[in-house]
Design a protein around this motif. Structure first.
Motif, short mmCIF file in Angstrom:
data_model
loop_
_atom_site.label_atom_id
_atom_site.label_comp_id
_atom_site.label_asym_id
_atom_site.label_seq_id
_atom_site.Cartn_x
_atom_site.Cartn_y
_atom_site.Cartn_z
N UNK A 178 58.44 46.20 18.28
CA UNK A 178 57.74 47.49 18.22
C UNK A 178 56.25 47.31 18.03
N UNK A 179 55.88 46.32 17.25
CA UNK A 179 54.49 46.24 16.83
C UNK A 179 53.59 45.52 17.80
N UNK A 180 54.10 44.51 18.44
CA UNK A 180 53.20 43.56 19.05
C UNK A 180 53.01 43.66 20.55
N UNK A 226 54.76 39.95 8.03
CA UNK A 226 54.17 40.72 6.93
C UNK A 226 54.23 42.23 7.14
N UNK A 227 54.21 42.68 8.37
CA UNK A 227 54.18 44.12 8.60
C UNK A 227 55.60 44.69 8.53
N UNK A 252 49.59 33.89 15.10
CA UNK A 252 49.15 35.06 14.36
C UNK A 252 50.14 36.20 14.55
N UNK A 253 50.68 36.32 15.75
CA UNK A 253 51.67 37.36 16.01
C UNK A 253 52.89 37.15 15.11
N UNK A 270 52.87 35.68 12.25
CA UNK A 270 52.46 36.02 10.88
C UNK A 270 52.51 37.52 10.66
N UNK A 271 52.06 38.28 11.66
CA UNK A 271 52.10 39.74 11.54
C UNK A 271 53.55 40.21 11.45
N UNK A 322 57.56 46.44 10.24
CA UNK A 322 58.30 46.90 11.40
C UNK A 322 58.63 45.72 12.29
#
Lengths: 137, 137
Positions: free
Chosen positions: A28-30, A21-22, A14-15, A17-18, A24
């Motif tokens: 930075x995001x996860x 799609x996201x 899932x990480x 996948x994020x 950034x």
């Protein structure tokens, strides 16, 4: 697949996948909440009024992003928040980095990219203060 | 559904999926890179040796998490990194908060939960330094 492995697999896929799609970078995001070691550095320039020197130092700090143990990097300048006696807005550039652990921070300190940064950009700053915090759960 | 909406839908639904599978709160995991305003507060206790007072203040800072404009909150204590002259490890508790913007930070300052925190816990600290940074892209 055990329940634990399945959960881990789900989290990882899932990480990814994020990340796809996201808008950034994955780092930075996860990873921040899994990265409890907060390394915050504040730089005061030798020429505090110089926008050129500030920009140069910002570029320098950004070169650190390639260091493998860095999980997130925020380069900042003083925010335009209310001037209060407790707020120190006298610095010129800030560098906020998240690491997974003490080893990640040590690896960063010893990394050739970090040493190159210090060698090439330290002429710009007069003073540095570092705060290292470990997040408590 | 337009390509843009679809991307946004995918991002949102994937974010929810991550929040459901990863072992931390959505606010901690997802929003930091969209939240460029970094508010970092360092507290020095009146009784710096007191683990009880440190713990009390940590609990106090955690009450802030319910303030709506907070996108991520890290409560920390000095990390056990190498003692170097530039590292200030003399503080007792740190509070690192991400906001979306200046308005989010102002709303936090004025929020009843924040005022309650100050009223109920400020007797614990002797000194506070705040650094507000705006992340540069």
């Amino acid at each position: 697949m055990s329940k634990q492995s399945r959960r881990s697999f789900l989290a990882k896929s899932t990480a990814l996948a994020v990340a796809a799609t996201l808008p950034f970078k994955n780092t930075e995001a996860m990873s921040k909440s899994n990265s409890p070691l907060v390394h915050h550095v504040f730089f005061w320039l030798k020429n505090p009024g110089s926008k050129a020197d500030q920009q140069k130092l910002i570029e320098g700090v950004k070169t650190l992003a390639k260091i493998e143990s860095i999980r997130a990097l925020h380069v900042g300048i003083p925010a335009d928040t209310e001037k209060r006696p407790v707020v120190d807005s006298s610095y010129d550039v800030s560098e906020l980095i998240f690491f997974d652990d003490l080893a990640g921070q040590s690896a960063y300190q010893e990394h050739p990219i970090h040493k190159k940064f210090a060698a090439e950009y330290s002429y710009l700053w007069e003073k540095v203060i570092v705060y290292d915090s470990m997040t408590v759960k």
